[in-house]
Structure formats: C-alpha cells, structure tokens
Design an enzyme around this catalytic site. Sequence first.
Site, PDB file in Angstrom:
ATOM      1  N   LYS A 167     -13.578  -5.984  -3.409  1.00  0.00           N
ATOM      2  CA  LYS A 167     -12.542  -6.679  -1.855  1.00  0.00           C
ATOM      3  C   LYS A 167     -11.561  -6.221  -2.065  1.00  0.00           C
ATOM      4  O   LYS A 167     -10.349  -6.598  -2.827  1.00  0.00           O
ATOM      5  CB  LYS A 167     -12.315  -8.217  -2.111  1.00  0.00           C
ATOM      6  CG  LYS A 167     -11.526  -8.810  -1.210  1.00  0.00           C
ATOM      7  CD  LYS A 167     -11.948 -10.399  -1.032  1.00  0.00           C
ATOM      8  CE  LYS A 167     -11.215 -11.658  -0.112  1.00  0.00           C
ATOM      9  NZ  LYS A 167     -10.615 -11.267   1.283  1.00  0.00           N
TER      10      LYS A 167
ATOM     11  N   ARG B   3       3.422   7.256 -14.200  1.00  0.00           N
ATOM     12  CA  ARG B   3       1.821   6.956 -13.053  1.00  0.00           C
ATOM     13  C   ARG B   3       1.155   8.658 -13.103  1.00  0.00           C
ATOM     14  O   ARG B   3       1.880   9.766 -13.618  1.00  0.00           O
ATOM     15  CB  ARG B   3       2.818   7.974 -11.762  1.00  0.00           C
ATOM     16  CG  ARG B   3       2.197   7.398 -10.651  1.00  0.00           C
ATOM     17  CD  ARG B   3       2.878   7.620  -9.267  1.00  0.00           C
ATOM     18  NE  ARG B   3       2.455   7.669  -7.916  1.00  0.00           N
ATOM     19  CZ  ARG B   3       1.242   9.150  -7.550  1.00  0.00           C
ATOM     20  NH1 ARG B   3       1.712  10.410  -8.344  1.00  0.00           N
ATOM     21  NH2 ARG B   3       1.146   8.461  -6.643  1.00  0.00           N
TER      22      ARG B   3
END
Length: 286
Positions: free
Chosen positions: A148, A100
């Site tokens: 989007k 991460r």
Amino acid sequence: MNEVFFNGHWVAPDQAKVSVFDRGFLFGDGVYEVIPAFNKQLFGAAAHLTRLARSLAEIEITNPLTQPEWLAVINRLVADCPSKDVSIYIQVSRGTPPKRDHAYPNPPVAPTVLASASPIAPVSEAIRTQGARAITVPDLRWNRCDIKSVNLLPNIMARQQAVAAGAAEAILVREGIALEGAASNLFAVIDGELLTAPLGPHILGGVTRNRLVDMVRTQGQLPMLECPIPFDRLFDASEVFMTSSTRDLLPITRINEHPVGEGRLGAVWQQLNHDFQQLKLQRNAQ
Ligand code: PDD
C-alpha cells in the site's frame, strides 16, 4: 481541525510540517493505511495494522510503533473526531536523510509518521437507490500493487478519469483481466457465482474484500471464487460491486455505457450489503 499525531507528538494540523528532503516528498518512498471506524467503533483495525506492518517490511522501513501503540493513537483520533464514522489515515515515509539519493539511507534515519482523522461521508441517496457507474481504464500500475504505497499516480489518474466521466470509480484492466478499482476491490456475480481477483502482486489485498470473502464462505449460500475476471466476462455479470473501507460495498449498475444486469441494485448485493452492515455492528468484528 483536531490534533494529528506527527512524529510521536500531538500537534495542530498546521504544525505538522515535513522537510523538502523527506523521501515521501521526493520519491513517494512510503506506505499508508486507511482504517475506518463506524459509530465510533474501529472496524478491522488489526487487519489494517497487520497490512501496514507488511507494507513497511516489504520496503524495509522499521515499523515506528508497536500494534498497541498504533491502537492507542487511532483510538484517540476516533474519540476526538466530531464525526461518528471516521476514516483514520496513517502514513509512514522513509524519513529525511541530508541528501537526495535513490538508495535507502545507510544508516537508516527516523521515518516520518503521520496519523490523522477525517469524517466518512455517508453514501449519497442516488447511489443507495440506483447504484453507481464505473468506467474501465488500462491499469498503468507497477507489479507490487500488494504494497500500500503512497505512489498513487496511476490510481489518481484513473479516478480522475472516472470523475471526469461522471462515474464513481475506475476499474483497472491489465492484459484482458479486470483486477480492481482505483481505490477498491472488484466483485462480479457471473452465472450465479461470486468472483473476485485472487490475492497477488496485481491487487491490494483489501481488508473489506478479505472480510467479505470470509463472510460469503461462512454463509455457504453462494459459490465464492477467487479467480481472475476476464474483461469481457464483466459485461456478462448480473451484478458488480466494489469494496473499500470508506465505501463498503459500492453497487455498480453501469459500466462504461452498459447497464450491469438489469441496471439496478441486485439481490446479491442487497443481501450481502445487509449482512455486512450487521457485521459492522458486532463488537467482535473489531
Ligand atoms: N484504498 N485496492 C486499492 C488499490 C485501494 O487503494 C483500496 C483502498 C482497496 C480496498 O482496500 P480496503 O478494503 O482495505 O480499504 C483496494 C483506500 C481506502 C484509500 O486509498 O483511500
């Protein structure tokens, strides 16, 4: 449920599994599209795929499929879906690097790709005959609403507020301007002109919106303005409706506690909705 397209393969939905290190899961680092088909015919697919390509480019994810490859996938999903009216959901996230880290992985990893189908529910009898209610809420979103993105927390909070208030949609208001819905674009008839927010970073450039704007301009019967709708002017509107791929032109006859115009379906909506339904039947509208 039918098979879904997942990372290049067709699998049963319960076989499509994402790693806990997927950046879509960890960061909401991905984009999506919703593409409708009516009576088994795709509607606006090219425009949706163009918008997908743009959303991906804006966040620097390589489009995993070419346009013909996407079309082959979505055509298969439409054909296999038991319903005639189908909503195709596409999501592409930045994939699963081993660790991460906020910055994009370098070198990039393969994106995670999903495409699936679900039936489009018909509009309820109550909405078809009386219209729907919307509430207004502050727009808590960011400044790239034109992408989007799957980061939809403000949108889902707004929609949930609407549902909790017994309304069909929330109208998002930023700095005194009524911009769009939680998952739809906004149109208002004010002083005989049809208004919708201009394209830009504060709204999603809706495929339904764009097609309707083109249709109204081509017809040349009604002045069509792409300009901001001030929040208070919304209450002077004789008609309001909200557009999206899965709800077409949703007539809004009540906003908060106020009737819109006379509080019933308006003549402009009835005409445009009729014309839009005709457009959907035309083969070249694909
Ligand atoms: N949403 N604005 C927002 C914020 C939206 O999420 C959507 C669509 C629209 C209308 O765009 P279009 O006409 O291209 O569907 C406007 C989809 C339907 C969704 O999130 O499910």
